[in-house]
Design a protein around this motif. Structure first.
Motif, PDB file in Angstrom:
ATOM      1  N   ALA A 125       0.824  -1.211   0.000  1.00  0.00           N
ATOM      2  CA  ALA A 125       0.000   0.000   0.000  1.00  0.00           C
ATOM      3  C   ALA A 125       0.858   1.262   0.000  1.00  0.00           C
ATOM      4  O   ALA A 125       0.533   2.254  -0.669  1.00  0.00           O
ATOM      5  N   GLN A 126       1.941   1.221   0.752  1.00  0.00           N
ATOM      6  CA  GLN A 126       2.826   2.389   0.806  1.00  0.00           C
ATOM      7  C   GLN A 126       3.525   2.630  -0.527  1.00  0.00           C
ATOM      8  O   GLN A 126       3.814   3.765  -0.894  1.00  0.00           O
ATOM      9  N   ALA A 127       3.772   1.560  -1.272  1.00  0.00           N
ATOM     10  CA  ALA A 127       4.495   1.679  -2.541  1.00  0.00           C
ATOM     11  C   ALA A 127       3.583   1.952  -3.724  1.00  0.00           C
ATOM     12  O   ALA A 127       4.046   2.449  -4.752  1.00  0.00           O
ATOM     13  N   LEU A 130      -1.586   3.765  -6.775  1.00  0.00           N
ATOM     14  CA  LEU A 130      -3.033   3.664  -6.905  1.00  0.00           C
ATOM     15  C   LEU A 130      -3.634   3.017  -5.659  1.00  0.00           C
ATOM     16  O   LEU A 130      -2.946   2.285  -4.942  1.00  0.00           O
ATOM     17  N   PRO A 131      -4.915   3.258  -5.383  1.00  0.00           N
ATOM     18  CA  PRO A 131      -5.574   2.573  -4.272  1.00  0.00           C
ATOM     19  C   PRO A 131      -5.497   1.060  -4.436  1.00  0.00           C
ATOM     20  O   PRO A 131      -5.508   0.540  -5.560  1.00  0.00           O
ATOM     21  N   ASN A 158      -4.685   4.215   1.630  1.00  0.00           N
ATOM     22  CA  ASN A 158      -4.516   3.629   0.304  1.00  0.00           C
ATOM     23  C   ASN A 158      -5.062   2.216   0.162  1.00  0.00           C
ATOM     24  O   ASN A 158      -4.996   1.631  -0.915  1.00  0.00           O
ATOM     25  N   ILE A 159      -5.605   1.620   1.233  1.00  0.00           N
ATOM     26  CA  ILE A 159      -6.289   0.339   1.118  1.00  0.00           C
ATOM     27  C   ILE A 159      -7.783   0.610   1.224  1.00  0.00           C
ATOM     28  O   ILE A 159      -8.265   1.087   2.254  1.00  0.00           O
ATOM     29  N   GLU A 181     -16.607   2.759   7.575  1.00  0.00           N
ATOM     30  CA  GLU A 181     -17.771   3.053   6.733  1.00  0.00           C
ATOM     31  C   GLU A 181     -17.444   3.034   5.243  1.00  0.00           C
ATOM     32  O   GLU A 181     -18.233   2.549   4.428  1.00  0.00           O
ATOM     33  N   ASP A 182     -16.278   3.549   4.860  1.00  0.00           N
ATOM     34  CA  ASP A 182     -15.961   3.682   3.438  1.00  0.00           C
ATOM     35  C   ASP A 182     -15.124   2.518   2.896  1.00  0.00           C
ATOM     36  O   ASP A 182     -14.636   2.575   1.768  1.00  0.00           O
ATOM     37  N   PHE A 183     -14.952   1.464   3.671  1.00  0.00           N
ATOM     38  CA  PHE A 183     -14.182   0.295   3.232  1.00  0.00           C
ATOM     39  C   PHE A 183     -15.121  -0.668   2.520  1.00  0.00           C
ATOM     40  O   PHE A 183     -16.208  -0.981   3.007  1.00  0.00           O
TER      41      PHE A 183
END
Length: 294
Positions: A125-127, A130-131, A158-159, A181-183
């Motif tokens: 995710a750090q690298a 994109l999401p 980013n996940i 909520e947004d996952f």
């Protein structure tokens, strides 16, 4: 990330009689999905036989889908593996222009601990520019990404979601119950798609949905609207098709569907083999009775 709500499909890679990538057929599959109401496309996932594609062929597939899609639907690129450094290098070296997110499978074969899975995806995710959508599929990876691990990862920048394909509706419900909520909790199992959506899931990344896009996407839309009875009518009508699509492995089944539709050959690359004559005959019969032919 509402662009990944609804029906996504994990695109196949059609091959021609020489076992090369069939660009024309791939364009036809993309158009079939767009016209059928699919909400987004996943490129170079497991269903695409990405394990047997060269880096040059992967680039051909990516550019073909981008061109055929022409900006109509969001695109997700499969980038995953069991070598964390290798996944990071691929993310940094790949041309990601034209894509909206990456789908990254949990490390396979190595059988990492839950902490190892967490650290792997934290680094990815750090690298990633994109999401990232996580992908849990224990039947292929030999390790289950447990809800506590997923929820830890859901708190990272980013996940944005998970394709959950453990085949366990209770595990999926625990994720839906406790997620931010947004996952996004996205079904990775065609047969469990509607129950997961009705439980609060965001939709599906489907295999069979690309073969019967009108029916499958309508089922998911009805489920998201809470129209359970009407959605289940479609679900039960498609159950035999879903069973047949996976009876002799993926993507042999869905390629047999596309052959019946006249969209591409049913060729798969070794070590996979195409569906046998009996299964193909049953798929053809179902398609002729239930699916609008091209």
């Amino acid at each position: 990330m509402s662009k990944f709500t609804g029906t996504g499909v994990a695109l196949i890679t059609p091959f021609n009689e020489d076992n090369d990538v069939d660009i024309t057929a791939l364009e036809g599959v993309v158009n079939h999905c767009i016209e059928g109401g699919i909400d987004y496309l996943v490129v170079l996932g497991t269903t695409a036989e990405s394990a047997t594609l060269s880096s040059e062929e992967k680039e051909v597939v990516k550019q073909t889908v981008i061109r055929a899609n022409a900006g109509k639907l969001p695109l997700v690129l499969g980038v995953g593996g069991n070598n964390t450094a290798g996944v990071i290098n691929e993310l940094q070296a790949s041309g990601l222009s034209g894509f909206d997110a990456v789908l990254s499978v949990s490390p396979y074969y190595n059988k990492p601990t839950q902490e190892g899975i967490y650290q792997h995806f934290k680094a990815v995710a750090q690298a990633s520019p994109l999401p990232v959508i996580l992908y849990n599929v224990p039947g292929r990876t030999a390790s289950n990404m447990l809800p506590d691990t997923v929820l830890r990862l859901a708190g990272l920048d980013n996940i944005i979601g998970i394709k959950e394909a453990a085949g366990d509706i209770v595990q999926a419900m625990r994720l839906i119950k406790d997620k931010p909520e947004d996952f996004l909790v996205i079904s990775g199992d065609d047969m469990l798609t509607l129950p997961m959506v009705l439980a609060g899931g965001a939709g599906v990344i489907s295999v069979i949905g690309q073969g019967v896009p009108e029916q499958f996407s309508r089922m998911v839309r009805l489920g998201l609207e809470g129209a359970a009875r009407e959605a289940y009518d479609i679900h039960y009508n498609l159950m035999d098709m879903v069973d047949m699509a996976f009876e002799q492995g993926n993507p042999a089944g869905i390629k047999a569907v596309f052959k019946a539709l006249g969209l591409c050959r049913d060729t798969v690359r070794l070590p996979l083999v195409k569906a046998d004559n009996d299964l193909q005959a049953r798929i053809v019969a179902f398609v002729e009775q239930n699916v609008r032919l091209v």
